[in-house]
Design an enzyme around this catalytic site. Structure first.
Site, PDB file in Angstrom:
ATOM      1  N   HIS A   1     -10.094  -2.823  10.661  1.00  0.00           N
ATOM      2  CA  HIS A   1      -8.703  -3.238  10.827  1.00  0.00           C
ATOM      3  C   HIS A   1      -7.742  -2.233  10.185  1.00  0.00           C
ATOM      4  O   HIS A   1      -6.813  -1.733  10.828  1.00  0.00           O
ATOM      5  CB  HIS A   1      -8.498  -4.632  10.219  1.00  0.00           C
ATOM      6  CG  HIS A   1      -7.076  -5.105  10.251  1.00  0.00           C
ATOM      7  ND1 HIS A   1      -6.598  -5.952  11.227  1.00  0.00           N
ATOM      8  CD2 HIS A   1      -6.006  -4.829   9.453  1.00  0.00           C
ATOM      9  CE1 HIS A   1      -5.310  -6.169  11.019  1.00  0.00           C
ATOM     10  NE2 HIS A   1      -4.928  -5.506   9.943  1.00  0.00           N
ATOM     11  N   GLU A   2      -7.958  -1.955   8.921  1.00  0.00           N
ATOM     12  CA  GLU A   2      -7.028  -1.062   8.218  1.00  0.00           C
ATOM     13  C   GLU A   2      -7.040   0.328   8.828  1.00  0.00           C
ATOM     14  O   GLU A   2      -6.022   1.022   8.858  1.00  0.00           O
ATOM     15  CB  GLU A   2      -7.348  -1.009   6.720  1.00  0.00           C
ATOM     16  CG  GLU A   2      -7.147  -2.340   5.989  1.00  0.00           C
ATOM     17  CD  GLU A   2      -5.770  -2.968   6.201  1.00  0.00           C
ATOM     18  OE1 GLU A   2      -4.795  -2.218   6.416  1.00  0.00           O
ATOM     19  OE2 GLU A   2      -5.683  -4.211   6.173  1.00  0.00           O
TER      20      GLU A   2
END
Ligand SMILES: [Zn+2]
Length: 674
Positions: A464-465
């Site tokens: 995600h990041e």
């Protein structure tokens, strides 16, 4: 003060900040000079005797504030990722002054007059699309910041902004202090029964580090629901751990939340809006309060029904332990039991297949290579903001260099909870900047010599990041205002959510999920069962998220003048009215430690995660079914969307990729809400 490393641009590659030279005492003088420099630059714009032009006004405005940008980016990262008392003190001192500085620019009548004059004849200026959009966006920002208000109203606005900035800093510092103070101290290892041996060892080590030698300390993490609740067999310990988490900062932040909600409502009214939420969403892709209301209202009943079905499953297992009613501190524990009994999935069995280095190189970086052709070279010669921070140089498929990616993956006392992306240098061709982006996570450090094994959720967070990181790295815009993640709040999570799809993309998963000792691939049937088990938890996850989103919404749809007596009572009533008072599922954050909405930029914006998930679910569908190769699809996604930043309307970017407007169907199906 010529030895202040912020005063001159960095001479390192990609203008990486010179971290070895930066010390706490450099911040305040750099902020002060940075603000003074920018005000002088603005004064030069407004003093220009020539009639306003796009270049002498808008481009000059975009060029202004270089020193402030340099120090601001480094400070923001340090105050979140590696703070200390000195940094906290600078934060408290500088936050209201930075708010005042922003007001000094946005409420500068001479500057606004030039922008207004240009805006009035925008169609006859012969501007290209990005320049025209820059003019539109600055004009809108000035108006929304109060440029058209009278002098008395502007004076009040300045007071409100200053007090809100101080309150936000205090709120975050209160959360941090009470999160530390409420760590659960336990006397014996038996009380930790159910945790893995390395988790027990980590709790003992944590006890030593925090001055509780011989005892075991479970430090609290960000969310309401603490990860250990899934494993701890001692029900009373679970109860104490959750109570410690849910009670954070009640005394200090309850009154502060009430005050901030009132100030925001007053500010919105000054600016001509019925509520802070109405003011915020006007400038988001959602557009109106009603649009957000409609999505949330549509999701609540089926999500609660799902959660109730899950609760019935849990109750069957709990009854065998003599538990008559599932409490909030039982939910995760019996969910884990259901996963084991109904899906034959044991979270502990998965971790050996998720070793950090493999997940990073053979998963996250591999997927970026598959979709976009990128390669990564670690640069141990380049120094990050902390010894844990690792610097990677990112290259294009043709070997050309793209930017730097810094990964700071581990938890420590000086880092706030959660995971996030920051930019140390934002891409802009006008300023000749290439991106330096950063991911911060909170993965527990292993015992010396032990490998770092991730949970399923931590693997997802890593992907995600990195999706945010790609958004920053691929930015190919002219103006800093549009760089990378400078997109609407309810759009910015979309690229990062899309990047999560690689976690279970068969070719990617097969490449990284290997046993850290034997090298054996993660058994395919285990992946299938894990995916099925994930479906089981959707009721809980959706309800805890929606509860937090509705709390945010309740605080920020209050009209001006509404008196709120007690934060917790307000919270309880808001959840009940929304049909979301599921006793055994606390909101993902309760109001008094909800940093997103009281200390960072997500006020009236927490709905954004599920709002952007509509786009995410559609885009994942598109990647799977559009008939192109992954590499070809990646190129389209990059060219039409990731590279655009805020330089093109967000939904226009989406349509350019997928070919039509978004629909909610794929999201509802994914969340089991159809
Ligand atoms: Zn995110």
């Amino acid at each position: 003060m010529s030895d202040n490393p912020f005063f001159e641009p960095s001479t390192l590659v990609y203008e990486l900040p010179p971290f070895t030279a930066i010390r706490e005492e450099h911040y305040l003088p750099a902020f002060e000079r940075g603000m003074a420099d920018q005000l002088a630059e603005i004064a030069a714009i407004t003093a220009d005797p020539q009639a306003p032009t796009f270049d002498n006004t808008l481009v000059a405005l975009e060029r202004s504030g270089a020193l402030l940008r340099r120090v601001g980016a480094v400070f923001l990262n340090q105050s979140s990722a590696d703070t200390n008392d000195l940094v906290d003190a600078v934060d408290a001192e500088i936050s209201p002054r930075l708010a005042a500085h922003q007001d000094a620019i946005h409420l500068d009548a001479a500057l606004f007059a030039r922008i207004e004059a240009l805006h009035e004849r925008r169609d006859s200026l012969g501007l290209d699309a990005q320049s025209l959009r820059l003019l539109e966006r600055h004009h809108t920002r000035f108006v929304r910041a109060g440029a058209r208000l009278g002098a008395a109203e502007q004076a009040r606005l300045r007071e409100l902004n200053s007090e809100l900035a101080s309150a936000a800093t205090a709120f975050q510092q209160n959360v941090a202090a009470d999160t530390r103070a409420r760590a659960l101290v336990l006397d014996s290892a038996e009380q930790l029964d159910g945790l893995s041996a390395d988790a027990v060892a980590a709790a003992a080590e944590n006890g030593r580090a925090l001055g509780h030698d011989g005892r075991y300390v479970l430090s609290l993490k960000n969310f309401s629901n603490q990860s250990e609740l899934a494993q701890l067999t001692d029900r009373s310990v679970r109860e104490r751990l959750l109570a410690a988490s849910l009670g954070r900062a009640v005394a200090a932040n309850g009154p502060l939340a009430i005050r901030m909600a009132a100030l925001r409502a007053e500010r919105a009214a000054l600016l001509g809006h019925p509520s802070h939420a109405a003011y915020v969403v006007e400038d988001e892709t959602a557009g109106t309060v009603e649009a957000v209301d409609a999505l949330l209202a549509r999701l609540v009943p089926p999500a609660v029904a799902n959660a109730e079905r899950e609760a019935a499953e849990l109750a069957k297992l709990a009854a065998a332990d003599g538990i008559e009613e599932i409490a909030a501190h039982d939910w995760a524990f019996y969910s884990e039991r259901v996963r084991r009994s109904s899906y034959q999935v044991d979270a502990a069995v998965l971790r050996p297949y998720f070793e950090l280095e493999r997940v990073l190189h053979d998963g996250v970086f591999f997927a970026a290579n598959l979709a976009y052709g990128l390669t990564f070279t670690e640069r141990p010669d380049l120094v990050g903001h902390h010894p844990d921070a690792r610097v990677f140089e990112v290259f294009e498929e043709d070997g050309g260099s793209l930017g730097l990616f810094i990964g700071d993956f581990h938890a420590r006392a000086s880092k706030r909870g959660g995971a996030w992306m920051d930019e140390l240098v934002s891409q802009s061709t006008l300023l000749d900047k290439r991106p330096v982006v950063l991911n911060n996570l909170n993965i527990a450090s292993p015992a010396p010599g032990e490998p770092v094994l991730l949970t399923w959720d931590e693997v997802r967070t890593l992907f995600h990041e990195f999706g945010h990181a790609l958004h920053g790295l691929f930015s190919a815009v002219r103006f800093p205002l549009f760089s990378g993640t400078e997109v609407p709040r309810d759009f910015v999570e979309f690229p990062s959510q899309v990047n999560e799809m690689w976690m279970t993309w068969p070719a990617v998963l097969a490449n990284y999920a290997k046993h850290h000792v034997t090298g054996e691939p993660l058994p395919a049937d285990l992946v299938e069962r894990m995916t099925a088990a994930e479906g089981f938890g959707q009721g809980f996850r959706t309800v805890e998220y929606l509860a937090a989103a509705l709390l945010d919404w309740a605080w920020h749809t209050v009209p001006v003048g509404l008196e709120i007596a007690d934060a917790q009572e307000f919270e309880g009533r808001a959840l009940a009215e929304a049909g979301l008072a599921v006793a055994a599922i606390p909101p993902r954050y309760r109001s008094t430690y909800f940093n997103h909405i009281f200390a960072s930029g997500y006020s009236a914006g927490y709905y954004a995660y599920i709002w952007s998930e509509v786009l995410d679910a559609e885009t994942v569908e598109w990647f799977r079914t559009n008939g192109r190769t992954v590499r070809e699809s990646g190129e389209v996604f990059r060219a039409e969307l990731l590279s655009r930043g805020g330089s093109v309307d967000a939904l226009e970017c989406f349509r350019a990729v997928v070919g039509r407007d978004p629909r909610t169907g794929p999201l509802l199906a994914r969340r089991g809400l159809a």
